[in-house]
Write a protein that holds these residues in place. Structure first.
Motif, mmCIF file in Angstrom:
data_model
loop_
_atom_site.group_PDB
_atom_site.id
_atom_site.type_symbol
_atom_site.label_atom_id
_atom_site.label_comp_id
_atom_site.label_asym_id
_atom_site.label_seq_id
_atom_site.Cartn_x
_atom_site.Cartn_y
_atom_site.Cartn_z
ATOM 1 N N SER A 132 0.811 -1.227 0.000
ATOM 2 C CA SER A 132 0.000 0.000 0.000
ATOM 3 C C SER A 132 0.841 1.272 0.000
ATOM 4 C CB SER A 132 -0.934 0.016 1.221
ATOM 5 O OG SER A 132 -1.838 -1.066 1.190
ATOM 6 N N GLN A 134 2.668 4.522 -0.806
ATOM 7 C CA GLN A 134 2.480 5.496 -1.879
ATOM 8 C C GLN A 134 3.597 6.529 -1.942
ATOM 9 O OE1 GLN A 134 -1.412 7.271 -1.552
ATOM 10 N NE2 GLN A 134 -2.457 5.291 -1.535
ATOM 11 N N ARG A 158 1.628 1.002 -6.141
ATOM 12 C CA ARG A 158 0.792 2.199 -5.948
ATOM 13 C C ARG A 158 1.642 3.442 -5.682
ATOM 14 N NH1 ARG A 158 -3.950 -0.036 -1.826
ATOM 15 N NH2 ARG A 158 -4.572 -1.854 -3.079
ATOM 16 N N ARG A 160 3.406 6.760 -5.630
ATOM 17 C CA ARG A 160 3.182 8.037 -6.323
ATOM 18 C C ARG A 160 4.359 8.990 -6.156
ATOM 19 N NH1 ARG A 160 -2.058 9.051 -7.980
ATOM 20 N NH2 ARG A 160 -3.619 7.510 -7.328
ATOM 21 N N CYS A 182 5.379 1.112 -11.646
ATOM 22 C CA CYS A 182 4.741 2.211 -10.890
ATOM 23 C C CYS A 182 4.134 3.226 -11.847
ATOM 24 C CB CYS A 182 5.769 2.872 -9.974
ATOM 25 S SG CYS A 182 6.511 1.728 -8.789
ATOM 26 N N GLN A 184 1.521 4.933 -11.676
ATOM 27 C CA GLN A 184 0.862 6.098 -11.073
ATOM 28 C C GLN A 184 1.858 7.114 -10.526
ATOM 29 O OE1 GLN A 184 -2.517 5.027 -8.422
ATOM 30 N NE2 GLN A 184 -2.162 2.916 -9.054
#
Length: 417
Positions: A132, A134, A158, A160, A182, A184
């Motif tokens: 999870s 980010q 995920r 960012r 990745c 995103q």
């Protein structure tokens, strides 16, 4: 704590209010001190407060990290960053990362700046146990290489934000891994990663189409091909790109940014000495409604033409640095009000612009009423005495920096760049 009794008795608050109602009370408390006081009422209230805690800042130690994970199961952000001048060694180590990966599996944000004791072995554990995640900051973790961070890219799809500033062992291989896993990714801070080349930046652009913030300052193997590819692919998404001391970046990059990135807000091209006036003028027109800060110190081909165009067209411009651009003269600022210069400029750095005189500084003051910081260090014709003799009246809210080494930075100005 109990409700005030009426007559012979009264109801205890803990018997009346449910956990959800107590959480609702907690969410309405503003200052952190009030939220901490909430947990002092009783064990139940402490448990509820702990379950609602989202941010943690701590020091190293597997036992302490396990206790934190047990007490704060809802934590989403963990900051273990160390000071560059820390007095203890080794600080955070791979064993700590092993505990984090196993105990904070729902973590979204992990900060590990300056944790020089961690290696690829520990960072790879994060990729295995934190799907999870980010945002990861491992800036100046000098032992890290592609191997550990490729495991993060593979396991944390995920992701960012990734900050790897000062990780000099990083190469294009990591950017290729990011582009495949990745998709995103929006924010990459890779300043000082000298192993990165145009090929890596181009590969990143092939997979990561939504880059908003890119810092590849001092990546001296990156030039026009990589920057142009990012500009074309990210286009409307890109709002900040920093290319400090990227000596291979030239006019083609700026033309590409002007053509593709109409939402660009921050541009740092200090030390890019091959950039000339024409692309800067194109940028001033293309980004007239978005550009807020521009650093182009040591861009030696820049003249008054560029600066006048920027000041006249960029409506939101609040900070500009043209330090050491020795072709800048008083003409850049003359008749500012008549030429439509914007009045919202807050920071102007014109240090070591040797042709500037007090007359130019006077024009600056007349044109930009909102000015908060003016840097005129090493301008031989602009001193405190010469400004006083000429009767220049600086705004009371404006800090004027006359003296000091050019190597020293002022946080009040640097935050804009």
């Amino acid at each position: 704590m109990s409700a005030a009794p009426s007559g012979g008795g009264g109801a205890l608050i803990n018997e009346v209010l449910t956990d959800d109602e107590l959480r609702a009370v907690l969410t309405r408390l503003g200052p952190e001190a009030e939220r901490d006081a909430f947990g002092l009422v009783c064990r139940r209230w402490l448990r509820i407060q702990s379950s609602e805690r989202r941010r943690l800042r701590a020091r190293a130690g597997p036992d302490m990290l396990r206790r934190l994970a047990a007490r704060f199961p809802g934590a989403l952000e963990l900051d273990l960053s160390q000071s560059p001048s820390r007095s203890f060694y080794p600080g955070v180590i791979d064993d700590d990362l092993d505990v984090i990966a196993g105990s904070f599996r729902n973590l979204r944000v992990l900060a590990l700046q300056n944790c020089k004791g961690i290696s690829d072995v520990g960072v790879a554990k994060l990729g295995d146990g934190m799907p999870s995640l980010q945002s990861l900051d491992v800036s100046r973790c000098i032992k890290l290489s592609d191997k550990g961070l490729k495991a993060v890219a593979l396991g944390c799809q995920r992701l960012r934000q990734l900050h790897i500033t000062g990780c000099r062992l990083i190469t294009d291989n990591l950017l290729i891994a990011l582009s495949k896993s990745c998709l995103q990714l929006e924010n990459l801070g890779a300043a000082g990663c000298n192993g990165i080349t145009d090929a890596g930046i181009s590969a990143l652009a092939d997979g990561c189409h939504h880059i908003k913030f890119l810092d590849i300052s001092k990546c001296n193997k990156v030039g026009d091909p990589g920057v142009c590819k990012i500009a074309e692919v990210s286009s409307s998404h890109l709002v900040s790109i920093k290319l400090l001391d990227c000596s291979k970046v030239g006019d083609k990059s700026i033309y590409s940014l002007a053509k593709c990135c109409s939402n660009l807000e921050t541009l740092v091209i200090g030390g890019c000495r091959n950039i000339s006036d024409a692309p800067i003028q194109a940028l001033a027109l293309a980004c007239s409604s978005s550009l807020r800060s521009l650093r182009m110190d040591w861009c030696l081909k820049i003249t008054d033409t560029s600066l006048r165009s920027l000041l006249s067209n960029c409506k939101l411009l609040v900070a500009i640095d043209v330090g050491c651009c020795d072709q800048i003269t008083d003409v850049a600022f003359q008749d500012g009000e008549g030429n439509g210069f914007q009045g919202e400029l807050k920071v102007l750095k014109i240090s070591s612009c040797v042709r500037l005189t007090v007359a130019g500084v006077s024009s600056v003051i007349k044109s930009f009423k909102a000015l908060e910081y003016l840097d005129v260090r090493s301008c031989p014709q602009v001193t405190r005495d010469s400004c006083e003799q000429a009767g220049v009246q600086f705004p009371s809210a404006c800090k004027v920096n006359f003296y000091g080494s050019l190597l020293e930075s002022d946080p009040s100005a640097e935050r804009f760049f």
